[in-house]
Write a protein that holds these residues in place. Structure first.
Motif, PDB file in Angstrom:
ATOM      1  N   TYR A 184       0.841  -1.211   0.000  1.00  0.00           N
ATOM      2  CA  TYR A 184       0.000   0.000   0.000  1.00  0.00           C
ATOM      3  C   TYR A 184       0.874   1.259   0.000  1.00  0.00           C
ATOM      4  O   TYR A 184       0.599   2.223  -0.722  1.00  0.00           O
ATOM      5  CB  TYR A 184      -0.932   0.013   1.208  1.00  0.00           C
ATOM      6  N   GLU A 185       1.921   1.246   0.813  1.00  0.00           N
ATOM      7  CA  GLU A 185       2.822   2.407   0.859  1.00  0.00           C
ATOM      8  C   GLU A 185       3.489   2.626  -0.507  1.00  0.00           C
ATOM      9  O   GLU A 185       3.664   3.754  -0.974  1.00  0.00           O
ATOM     10  CB  GLU A 185       3.900   2.193   1.932  1.00  0.00           C
ATOM     11  N   PHE A 186       3.835   1.521  -1.159  1.00  0.00           N
ATOM     12  CA  PHE A 186       4.475   1.574  -2.467  1.00  0.00           C
ATOM     13  C   PHE A 186       3.539   2.201  -3.505  1.00  0.00           C
ATOM     14  O   PHE A 186       3.916   3.104  -4.256  1.00  0.00           O
ATOM     15  CB  PHE A 186       4.897   0.156  -2.865  1.00  0.00           C
ATOM     16  N   ILE A 187       2.284   1.742  -3.522  1.00  0.00           N
ATOM     17  CA  ILE A 187       1.344   2.233  -4.535  1.00  0.00           C
ATOM     18  C   ILE A 187       0.961   3.685  -4.287  1.00  0.00           C
ATOM     19  O   ILE A 187       0.664   4.434  -5.229  1.00  0.00           O
ATOM     20  CB  ILE A 187       0.080   1.331  -4.592  1.00  0.00           C
ATOM     21  N   HIS A 188       0.991   4.121  -3.030  1.00  0.00           N
ATOM     22  CA  HIS A 188       0.650   5.514  -2.730  1.00  0.00           C
ATOM     23  C   HIS A 188       1.580   6.487  -3.457  1.00  0.00           C
ATOM     24  O   HIS A 188       1.161   7.566  -3.878  1.00  0.00           O
ATOM     25  CB  HIS A 188       0.717   5.777  -1.224  1.00  0.00           C
ATOM     26  N   GLN A 189       2.848   6.092  -3.589  1.00  0.00           N
ATOM     27  CA  GLN A 189       3.810   6.968  -4.270  1.00  0.00           C
ATOM     28  C   GLN A 189       3.371   7.246  -5.702  1.00  0.00           C
ATOM     29  O   GLN A 189       3.467   8.385  -6.186  1.00  0.00           O
ATOM     30  CB  GLN A 189       5.196   6.321  -4.257  1.00  0.00           C
ATOM     31  N   ALA A 190       2.848   6.218  -6.366  1.00  0.00           N
ATOM     32  CA  ALA A 190       2.414   6.386  -7.754  1.00  0.00           C
ATOM     33  C   ALA A 190       1.115   7.180  -7.827  1.00  0.00           C
ATOM     34  O   ALA A 190       0.976   8.107  -8.638  1.00  0.00           O
ATOM     35  CB  ALA A 190       2.222   5.013  -8.400  1.00  0.00           C
ATOM     36  N   ILE A 191       0.147   6.836  -6.960  1.00  0.00           N
ATOM     37  CA  ILE A 191      -1.167   7.475  -7.022  1.00  0.00           C
ATOM     38  C   ILE A 191      -1.085   8.957  -6.670  1.00  0.00           C
ATOM     39  O   ILE A 191      -1.678   9.810  -7.343  1.00  0.00           O
ATOM     40  CB  ILE A 191      -2.157   6.734  -6.091  1.00  0.00           C
ATOM     41  N   PHE A 192      -0.324   9.290  -5.636  1.00  0.00           N
ATOM     42  CA  PHE A 192      -0.237  10.681  -5.206  1.00  0.00           C
ATOM     43  C   PHE A 192       0.624  11.521  -6.162  1.00  0.00           C
ATOM     44  O   PHE A 192       0.466  12.727  -6.251  1.00  0.00           O
ATOM     45  CB  PHE A 192       0.318  10.764  -3.783  1.00  0.00           C
ATOM     46  N   THR A 193       1.525  10.849  -6.893  1.00  0.00           N
ATOM     47  CA  THR A 193       2.343  11.582  -7.871  1.00  0.00           C
ATOM     48  C   THR A 193       1.488  12.030  -9.052  1.00  0.00           C
ATOM     49  O   THR A 193       1.592  13.165  -9.525  1.00  0.00           O
ATOM     50  CB  THR A 193       3.509  10.694  -8.361  1.00  0.00           C
ATOM     51  N   ASP A 194       0.629  11.110  -9.538  1.00  0.00           N
ATOM     52  CA  ASP A 194      -0.235  11.450 -10.677  1.00  0.00           C
ATOM     53  C   ASP A 194      -1.574  10.729 -10.514  1.00  0.00           C
ATOM     54  O   ASP A 194      -1.762   9.612 -11.000  1.00  0.00           O
ATOM     55  CB  ASP A 194       0.424  11.045 -11.998  1.00  0.00           C
ATOM     56  N   PRO A 195      -2.546  11.367  -9.830  1.00  0.00           N
ATOM     57  CA  PRO A 195      -3.844  10.720  -9.588  1.00  0.00           C
ATOM     58  C   PRO A 195      -4.607  10.365 -10.862  1.00  0.00           C
ATOM     59  O   PRO A 195      -5.486   9.504 -10.830  1.00  0.00           O
ATOM     60  CB  PRO A 195      -4.615  11.768  -8.766  1.00  0.00           C
ATOM     61  N   ASP A 196      -4.295  11.019 -11.980  1.00  0.00           N
ATOM     62  CA  ASP A 196      -5.028  10.753 -13.217  1.00  0.00           C
ATOM     63  C   ASP A 196      -4.486   9.559 -13.994  1.00  0.00           C
ATOM     64  O   ASP A 196      -5.121   9.100 -14.945  1.00  0.00           O
ATOM     65  CB  ASP A 196      -4.994  11.993 -14.124  1.00  0.00           C
ATOM     66  N   ASP A 197      -3.319   9.059 -13.601  1.00  0.00           N
ATOM     67  CA  ASP A 197      -2.754   7.894 -14.278  1.00  0.00           C
ATOM     68  C   ASP A 197      -3.387   6.622 -13.703  1.00  0.00           C
ATOM     69  O   ASP A 197      -3.331   6.385 -12.497  1.00  0.00           O
ATOM     70  CB  ASP A 197      -1.240   7.860 -14.099  1.00  0.00           C
ATOM     71  N   GLN A 198      -3.986   5.810 -14.552  1.00  0.00           N
ATOM     72  CA  GLN A 198      -4.777   4.675 -14.077  1.00  0.00           C
ATOM     73  C   GLN A 198      -3.961   3.426 -13.778  1.00  0.00           C
ATOM     74  O   GLN A 198      -4.494   2.482 -13.190  1.00  0.00           O
ATOM     75  CB  GLN A 198      -5.872   4.331 -15.089  1.00  0.00           C
ATOM     76  N   SER A 199      -2.698   3.386 -14.178  1.00  0.00           N
ATOM     77  CA  SER A 199      -1.904   2.158 -14.026  1.00  0.00           C
ATOM     78  C   SER A 199      -1.877   1.685 -12.576  1.00  0.00           C
ATOM     79  O   SER A 199      -2.127   0.513 -12.271  1.00  0.00           O
ATOM     80  CB  SER A 199      -0.476   2.400 -14.521  1.00  0.00           C
ATOM     81  N   GLY A 200      -1.575   2.592 -11.661  1.00  0.00           N
ATOM     82  CA  GLY A 200      -1.471   2.224 -10.256  1.00  0.00           C
ATOM     83  C   GLY A 200      -2.805   1.902  -9.607  1.00  0.00           C
ATOM     84  O   GLY A 200      -2.878   1.103  -8.675  1.00  0.00           O
ATOM     85  N   TRP A 201      -3.877   2.528 -10.113  1.00  0.00           N
ATOM     86  CA  TRP A 201      -5.202   2.293  -9.516  1.00  0.00           C
ATOM     87  C   TRP A 201      -5.636   0.837  -9.652  1.00  0.00           C
ATOM     88  O   TRP A 201      -6.275   0.283  -8.760  1.00  0.00           O
ATOM     89  CB  TRP A 201      -6.230   3.209 -10.178  1.00  0.00           C
ATOM     90  N   PHE A 202      -5.300   0.227 -10.789  1.00  0.00           N
ATOM     91  CA  PHE A 202      -5.663  -1.178 -10.972  1.00  0.00           C
ATOM     92  C   PHE A 202      -4.942  -2.065  -9.959  1.00  0.00           C
ATOM     93  O   PHE A 202      -5.499  -3.035  -9.452  1.00  0.00           O
ATOM     94  CB  PHE A 202      -5.340  -1.631 -12.404  1.00  0.00           C
ATOM     95  N   TYR A 203      -3.701  -1.721  -9.687  1.00  0.00           N
ATOM     96  CA  TYR A 203      -2.945  -2.491  -8.694  1.00  0.00           C
ATOM     97  C   TYR A 203      -3.553  -2.285  -7.299  1.00  0.00           C
ATOM     98  O   TYR A 203      -3.639  -3.232  -6.513  1.00  0.00           O
ATOM     99  CB  TYR A 203      -1.473  -2.069  -8.706  1.00  0.00           C
ATOM    100  N   HIS A 204      -3.994  -1.068  -7.018  1.00  0.00           N
ATOM    101  CA  HIS A 204      -4.623  -0.804  -5.721  1.00  0.00           C
ATOM    102  C   HIS A 204      -5.901  -1.627  -5.572  1.00  0.00           C
ATOM    103  O   HIS A 204      -6.187  -2.152  -4.482  1.00  0.00           O
ATOM    104  CB  HIS A 204      -4.937   0.688  -5.570  1.00  0.00           C
ATOM    105  N   LEU A 205      -6.649  -1.766  -6.657  1.00  0.00           N
ATOM    106  CA  LEU A 205      -7.866  -2.585  -6.619  1.00  0.00           C
ATOM    107  C   LEU A 205      -7.525  -4.039  -6.315  1.00  0.00           C
ATOM    108  O   LEU A 205      -8.232  -4.714  -5.553  1.00  0.00           O
ATOM    109  CB  LEU A 205      -8.595  -2.482  -7.964  1.00  0.00           C
ATOM    110  N   TRP A 206      -6.422  -4.527  -6.887  1.00  0.00           N
ATOM    111  CA  TRP A 206      -5.973  -5.894  -6.595  1.00  0.00           C
ATOM    112  C   TRP A 206      -5.593  -6.020  -5.125  1.00  0.00           C
ATOM    113  O   TRP A 206      -5.935  -7.008  -4.468  1.00  0.00           O
ATOM    114  CB  TRP A 206      -4.787  -6.251  -7.499  1.00  0.00           C
ATOM    115  N   LEU A 207      -4.885  -5.020  -4.597  1.00  0.00           N
ATOM    116  CA  LEU A 207      -4.504  -5.039  -3.183  1.00  0.00           C
ATOM    117  C   LEU A 207      -5.740  -5.082  -2.283  1.00  0.00           C
ATOM    118  O   LEU A 207      -5.772  -5.810  -1.276  1.00  0.00           O
ATOM    119  CB  LEU A 207      -3.676  -3.794  -2.830  1.00  0.00           C
TER     120      LEU A 207
END
Length: 552
Positions: A63-86
């Protein structure tokens, strides 16, 4: 090139995991790297590899790892799919659980032979009419399972042999894997009072679709009382009309309310063993909820709102039934309402999700459930047994849910909603009277779940959209079901010998041929002309009333 591939194949899964991390740090938008990471972690969890034995150690770091991607660019969907898996990894328990059953543990079931009863001491949750002297036992699991049979589920009672029970999956796809399983228990006419004990999973063999064993055996015990037939059949009109209209209902009195409240706790099985095991799950979800509330305070992000809604739903689902209420339902409903306005492209998806949350809220507590429970007329009708009608009308529902809380329902009013599908309704094995009036059902095949409701006698599907669309209309006059998934198992000879005219109405024949309806309302649908109605009468010879008119 071959050297790179060969080098990759030599790396261990842990090395591959580190490689995906390097690739993601180089580019947070690397969807393939995020996807590969989820695949690798799933494999390591399944193997219980060293360092990956406990999800509660691994997932918080992810979760801490994915936050770096999501907070850097909330509009980029790549990390959101991984968050859904988590999130799925966090909330999904490996071992399947029994979520609810009918009859409920500790309940008293009254089997009535004459369609009316005067046993006021019995709860209306568990009084059931039975011409055949049998009743369903329904098991509702929290995830699809296979292997439910007389070996893995034993039923002990004085009037039936366990080996004689045939357990059937209630699955729309007719597969042998389902959340809901049913068996019909035959009661001896000489045995007026009996105790039934149902043991679930004390012998291995119940397996989830993910390959996990049912490892938390459950025991249900309830009493069955048989009220022999006493009525003079000449005194009861066999074609009595049932109409789920406003003027035919009244609210329950205090005494009746108490019987409902006493029975409510029997509807849900409380798996106490999950409380301690889920502490880390609660903590992980709570941290994520706080994190995404902070994100949304900084930026208006559609996928952030959707993720927060999913987190809140997951937290409430995990809390219930221990908390006996859904803490965040209002907030979730508001989030989905916002999304319906912000993202019209996915409007229907948000509306479906909102409908399910609304139903979970309605069924989450005794108080909220009581607001939707009504009594039909002044006395119990001769055509139904349970006097409770659950009225979920005028709620703008587009999808049904919360079935594990609705197994007891015999009369259900879903009129004036926006339902296009009734998938899942097959779990409600006690339904005898159902109104789907004024919805958005577009085809007869949308009624397929009702084929599994053997007690259904009264059905109102009037004023829907059946036949409105040319693609649907042509299906009803199709001369062969071979090119369609629905009806493909029909025996062609069966349709020929029934009536030559039915060949041109194979879909109506497929849907209605197993129904035992006494009363049907279909007026207000494009397909419902006199010719089609005459076909229905041939398909259902037991039908006594069609669109309010008595049949000869």
């Amino acid at each position: 090139m071959h050297g790179i591939i060969g080098e990759s194949m030599k790396r261990s899964e842990q090395d591959e995991l580190k490689y995906t991390e390097d690739m993601i740090y180089a580019n947070f938008s690397n969807y393939s790297a995020w996807h590969n990471r989820s695949v690798l972690l799933s494999a390591l969890f399944d193997k219980k590899a060293e360092g990956f034995l406990l999800k509660e150690k691994v997932l918080p770091e992810e979760y801490e790892f994915i936050h770096q991607a999501i907070f850097t660019d909330p509009d980029d969907q790549s990390g959101w799919f991984y968050h859904l898996w988590l999130l799925d990894q966090t909330v999904t328990t490996d071992s399947p659980l029994l979520a609810s059953s009918w009859p409920g543990h500790g309940s008293d079931v009254l089997l009535v032979g004459d369609r009316c009863y005067n046993g006021s001491a019995f709860s209306p949750f568990s009084a059931l009419h039975s011409d055949s002297g049998s009743f369903p036992i329904v098991l509702y699991f929290n995830q699809p399972v296979r292997g439910v049979n007389s070996s893995t589920v034993t039923v002990e009672c004085g009037f039936n042999k366990n080996e004689d029970l045939l357990w059937k999956p209630l699955s729309a796809s007719n597969s042998q894997t389902a959340r809901v399983w049913v068996a019909h228990l035959k009661v001896s006419s000489s045995d007026l009072h009996s105790t039934v004990e149902v043991s679930v999973g004390h012998t291995k063999g119940i397996i989830s679709t993910r390959g996990f064993e049912y490892s938390h055996p459950s025991m249900l015990s309830f009493k069955v009382h048989v009220q022999p037939m006493e009525r003079d059949s000449s005194q009861v009109s066999v074609a009595e009309s049932i109409s789920l209209r406003e003027e035919n209902f009244k609210v329950y009195g205090k005494q009746s309310e108490e019987s409902i409240i006493d029975s409510f706790d029997q509807l849900i099985i409380k798996n106490g063993h999950e409380t301690t095991a889920s502490n880390w799950r609660f903590e992980a979800l709570a941290k994520e909820i706080e994190c995404f509330r902070e994100l949304l305070s900084l930026v208006d992000c559609k996928i952030g709102k959707l993720t927060l809604a999913r987190l809140l739903k997951a937290y409430d689902a995990m809390s219930y039934p221990f908390a006996n209420k859904l803490v965040h339902s209002e907030e979730v409903l508001e989030l989905y309402s916002d999304l319906m306005k912000l993202d019209r492209t996915h409007y229907q998806f948000y509306k479906d999700e909102r409908s399910i949350v609304l139903l979970q809220k309605v069924t989450s507590s005794k108080g909220s459930l009581l607001q939707h429970c009504f009594q039909y007329k002044d006395s119990v009708s001769s055509a139904i047994c349970g006097p409770i009608c659950l009225r979920l009308n005028n709620l703008s529902l587009s999808r049904m849910g919360a079935f594990e809380k609705l197994l007891w329902v015999q009369m259900l009013d879903l009129s004036h909603n926006e339902l296009q599908s009734i998938e899942g309704l097959e779990a409600m094995q006690l339904l005898s009277c159902l109104s789907l009036r004024n919805n958005k059902l577009r085809s007869l095949t949308a009624l397929e779940p009702l084929r599994k409701l053997k007690l259904l006698r009264i059905l109102d599907i009037s004023y829907n959209q059946i036949g409105d669309h040319s693609i649907d209309t042509t299906r009803y006059v199709c001369s062969s079901p071979l090119s369609h998934s629905v009806g493909s198992e029909l025996n062609r000879d069966e349709t020929v010998t029934s009536d030559v005219a039915l060949i041109n109405n194979w879909e109506a024949f497929y849907i209605f041929k197993d129904f035992n309806l006494n009363q049907l309302d279909i007026v207000g649908n494009t397909i419902a002309d006199e010719k089609f109605k005459s076909v229905l009468v041939k398909i259902m010879p037991k039908l006594k009333q069609l669109d309010g008119k008595l049949l000869d």
